[in-house]
Design a protein around this motif. Structure first.
Motif, PDB file in Angstrom:
ATOM      1  N   ASN A 120       0.871  -1.165   0.000  1.00  0.00           N
ATOM      2  CA  ASN A 120       0.000   0.000   0.000  1.00  0.00           C
ATOM      3  C   ASN A 120       0.912   1.221   0.000  1.00  0.00           C
ATOM      4  O   ASN A 120       1.436   1.618   1.029  1.00  0.00           O
ATOM      5  N   GLY A 122       0.483   4.167  -0.075  1.00  0.00           N
ATOM      6  CA  GLY A 122       0.043   5.350   0.661  1.00  0.00           C
ATOM      7  C   GLY A 122       0.445   5.316   2.124  1.00  0.00           C
ATOM      8  O   GLY A 122       0.288   6.298   2.839  1.00  0.00           O
ATOM      9  N   SER A 123       0.957   4.187   2.596  1.00  0.00           N
ATOM     10  CA  SER A 123       1.274   4.058   4.015  1.00  0.00           C
ATOM     11  C   SER A 123       2.675   4.573   4.329  1.00  0.00           C
ATOM     12  O   SER A 123       3.652   4.150   3.702  1.00  0.00           O
ATOM     13  N   PRO A 124       2.790   5.478   5.303  1.00  0.00           N
ATOM     14  CA  PRO A 124       4.115   5.972   5.695  1.00  0.00           C
ATOM     15  C   PRO A 124       5.063   4.836   6.081  1.00  0.00           C
ATOM     16  O   PRO A 124       6.275   4.933   5.888  1.00  0.00           O
ATOM     17  N   GLN A 184       0.074  10.994  12.289  1.00  0.00           N
ATOM     18  CA  GLN A 184      -1.066  10.408  13.000  1.00  0.00           C
ATOM     19  C   GLN A 184      -1.795  11.477  13.789  1.00  0.00           C
ATOM     20  O   GLN A 184      -1.353  11.873  14.868  1.00  0.00           O
ATOM     21  N   GLN A 185      -2.950  11.906  13.257  1.00  0.00           N
ATOM     22  CA  GLN A 185      -3.667  12.999  13.916  1.00  0.00           C
ATOM     23  C   GLN A 185      -4.213  12.580  15.269  1.00  0.00           C
ATOM     24  O   GLN A 185      -4.579  13.423  16.082  1.00  0.00           O
ATOM     25  N   HIS A 187      -2.649  11.346  17.774  1.00  0.00           N
ATOM     26  CA  HIS A 187      -1.731  11.522  18.904  1.00  0.00           C
ATOM     27  C   HIS A 187      -1.243  12.965  18.929  1.00  0.00           C
ATOM     28  O   HIS A 187      -0.396  13.356  18.136  1.00  0.00           O
TER      29      HIS A 187
ATOM     30  N   ALA B  73      -8.369   6.384   9.287  1.00  0.00           N
ATOM     31  CA  ALA B  73      -6.927   6.566   9.471  1.00  0.00           C
ATOM     32  C   ALA B  73      -6.196   5.224   9.349  1.00  0.00           C
ATOM     33  O   ALA B  73      -5.078   5.152   8.849  1.00  0.00           O
ATOM     34  N   VAL B  75      -6.923   2.560   7.479  1.00  0.00           N
ATOM     35  CA  VAL B  75      -6.789   2.048   6.111  1.00  0.00           C
ATOM     36  C   VAL B  75      -5.608   2.718   5.414  1.00  0.00           C
ATOM     37  O   VAL B  75      -4.844   2.083   4.685  1.00  0.00           O
ATOM     38  N   LYS B  76      -5.443   4.017   5.688  1.00  0.00           N
ATOM     39  CA  LYS B  76      -4.351   4.756   5.040  1.00  0.00           C
ATOM     40  C   LYS B  76      -2.993   4.191   5.423  1.00  0.00           C
ATOM     41  O   LYS B  76      -2.086   4.170   4.597  1.00  0.00           O
ATOM     42  N   VAL B  77      -2.824   3.786   6.688  1.00  0.00           N
ATOM     43  CA  VAL B  77      -1.477   3.443   7.146  1.00  0.00           C
ATOM     44  C   VAL B  77      -1.124   1.971   7.014  1.00  0.00           C
ATOM     45  O   VAL B  77       0.043   1.615   7.102  1.00  0.00           O
ATOM     46  N   ALA B 108      -2.625   4.413  14.687  1.00  0.00           N
ATOM     47  CA  ALA B 108      -3.192   5.493  13.875  1.00  0.00           C
ATOM     48  C   ALA B 108      -4.645   5.787  14.227  1.00  0.00           C
ATOM     49  O   ALA B 108      -5.108   6.909  14.060  1.00  0.00           O
TER      50      ALA B 108
END
Lengths: 397, 208
Positions: A120, A122-124, A184-185, A187, B73, B75-77, B108
């Motif tokens: 994926n 899109g994942s950091p 990560q919004q 935290h 959040a 699914v994105k990570v 996340a």
């Protein structure tokens, strides 16, 4: 010749001890996988622990080391007396340790191949895996090219190109590691745009400190000859990096505290809450290191090594603050049915669980961590003993 | 398109924890694992109140499970796509055969505690499986959470927590259909959502 043989015997013994630790670590890792990660201190509400702390820390050490060695080559400045090879090798060993720490943290390491099959993008975390892999390969290429350059087989231009790419990659690898947390919004403590640059400045602090301490140590052991002027230059750089890192910390604390909302909770947690010992060790340790590095009379080898150790431990404390601090303030702090997998120290109500450190490592985590460290030490010592990492006589000038 | 959502009437919830148990049973959850929790917004412990009598004493319950966010959040990570949004129903699903156990999604997700990791080989109080025959598998060292009982939705049923709620506090339906019961409730009743400031657009509404 006899001297040389004795020196490398010391390195080989140190490497062998590291290798033994690594084997012990692997045995305990297998125990962790078979008996379950319930043996660690991690739980659902503090789902990362010592391994991810050390991952952050080692990515920093590695990036810092590489940045130090490639800046002079990239910008055509006068270098640090041919320590480039030692610095690059140190950062390769640290990268291997960082990757090791991610692997031991995974619940299903046998499914690692999925990262490449079902990526994926899109994942950091995926970004980090890609950048780390590229970075490791690039560091090895850089080292090989540097050795060939010293033998006169490669042009200086090639070294400059590779070192520029390595520099960009080193900055990127640490920014991406920061983004694993900083995007990560959920935290409050992590979610800040400053986290990327701040990770880079912390990397520069501990990377420079590690290379400086290593150079003083290797020089004292007779492994390499290095003019004191180079050490002083590194000390001045370390001082500058510490100042920037502390400045970033100050900016972040002020921005968190000023509105007086939930950000003030973060500042309380650091300054006077459960994380205060780690906070104050970092701040005081870094200030002492800064003073030692800027006052000429204090720039003695012993004190400089002490300053390096303080700076490195200070950054380690910062990693602990970041990781544990991220889980220390729950978004939904309501009472729940107690359960065995909820939180490390439960049982005494919501405030009690969060009033202390939410996480502490269990014995098995310490042993596995020691194992990964052993792997890095083994690689470092065997590399120093068997690879030709000493400065070439032409590069010493 | 369908977008399943849930509305929970906090004026009706009596904190009987029936939903939690129905969920455990329908999904054959291992010991110590809960997809749904009835949280006490009150004192330090479950069922305790906050404040002082007779001034501001209060106690309130929030049944909380995965919020099935429109902008999740988690699914994105997820690096391997083991947690993903079902395009047909809007349900955030979880693939236990794919999860590598990195726990990035737990970290996340802003909703503290809705995701849980199987920290050891799942253990069960009963020596036979319970609930739906096609209940999700529970795999050691992978992450789990509420899937809106996807196995039941596929058969035209509603999630198990809906079935047993004695106070009939839970409402379920298609948020995209303006005539559905849930859409009507949201249009007419006052409601709140958990942590709207996180921008995740949850599909669970709390009627207040």
């Amino acid at each position: 010749m006899v001297e040389n043989a004795k020196r490398s015997r010391g390195l080989v013994i140190a490497g062998a001890i590291g290798a033994v630790l690594a084997v012990i670590g692997i045995v305990f890792w297998m125990m962790q996988l078979s008996g379950g990660m319930v043996q660690t201190g991690m739980r659902n509400l503090d789902s990362w622990g010592l391994y991810i702390t050390m991952f952050m820390f080692f990515v920093g050490l590695s990036a810092g080391g590489l940045i130090i060695s490639s800046i002079p080559n990239a910008f055509g400045m006068e270098g640090f007396g041919g320590i480039s090879k030692v610095a690059i090798w140190t950062s390769i060993c640290c990268t291997v340790a960082a990757i090791g720490f991610v692997v031991v943290d995974l619940g299903q390491p046998v499914r690692l191949w999925e990262l490449f099959a079902y990526s994926n993008l899109g994942s950091p975390l995926m970004w980090d895996i890609i950048v780390l892999a590229v970075y490791l390969i690039l560091s090895i290429v850089y080292l090989v090219f540097y050795m060939r350059y010293e033998q006169g087989k490669t042009s200086h231009a090639a070294i400059r190109v590779i070192s520029v790419i390595a520099l960009v990659c080193a900055v990127l690898v640490h920014s991406v590691t920061a983004w694993i947390f900083g995007l990560q919004q959920g935290h409050e403590f992590w979610y800040t745009a400053l986290l990327g640059p701040w990770f880079v400045s912390s990397a520069l602090v501990c990377g420079t400190a590690l290379v400086m301490a290593l150079c003083i140590g290797l020089r004292a052991a007779g492994y390499l000859a290095l003019d004191q002027a180079y050490i002083v230059k590194m000390a001045k750089m370390l001082a500058a990096f510490i100042a920037v890192d502390l400045y970033f910390f100050g900016c972040d604390l002020l921005t968190s505290a000023f509105p007086g909302g939930s950000g003030a909770e973060v500042v309380d947690m650091l300054v006077s809450g459960p994380l205060a010992p780690f906070f104050w060790f970092e701040v005081i340790g870094c200030v002492i290191a800064l003073v030692v590095c800027v006052v000429p009379a204090l720039r003695r080898n012993g004190l400089l090594v002490g300053a390096s150790v303080l700076a490195i431990l200070g950054i380690l404390c910062k990693r602990v603050q970041l990781l544990v601090g991220g889980f220390q303030i729950p978004n939904i702090p309501f009472a729940n049915v107690e359960g065995p997998y909820a939180i490390t120290f439960g049982g005494n109500g919501v405030d009690a669980a969060y009033g202390q450190l939410v996480y502490a490592p269990a014995p098995i985590e310490w042993v596995v961590t020691l194992g990964v460290l052993g792997l890095a030490v083994a690689l470092l010592c065997f590399g120093l003993a068997y690879l030709n990492l000493k400065p070439a006589s032409s590069a010493q000038a | 398109m369908t977008h399943y959502g849930m509305a929970i009437d906090l004026k009706r919830c009596v904190a009987c924890h029936g939903c939690t148990l129905a969920c455990k049973s329908a999904n054959n959850l291992p010991d110590g694992v809960r997809y749904n929790n009835v949280l006490t917004d009150g004192g330090q412990y479950m069922d305790t109140a906050r404040g002082t009598y007779p001034n501001d004493l209060y106690r309130k319950y929030y049944p909380v499970s995965c919020q099935h966010c429109e902008n999740p959040a988690c699914v994105k990570v997820c690096p391997v796509g083991a947690t993903y949004k079902d395009p047909e129903t809007g349900v955030v699903r979880q693939d236990s055969d794919k999860c590598i156990g990195c726990r990035m999604c737990i970290s996340a997700c802003p909703y503290t505690g809705v995701r849980s990791f199987n920290w050891e080989e799942p253990k069960y109080s009963l020596d036979f499986p319970v609930g739906d025959y096609d209940a999700p598998q529970h795999v050691k060292h992978t992450v789990e959470k509420c899937r809106f009982c996807y196995q039941r939705l596929a058969k035209g049923q509603t999630p198990a927590c809906m079935e047993v709620c004695g106070a009939m506090a839970r409402h379920w339906g298609d948020l995209d259909d303006p005539d559905s019961e849930i859409s009507q409730l949201i249009a007419t009743r006052e409601w709140e959502q958990l942590l709207p400031e996180m921008g995740t657009k949850p599909s669970v509404y709390y009627l207040i």
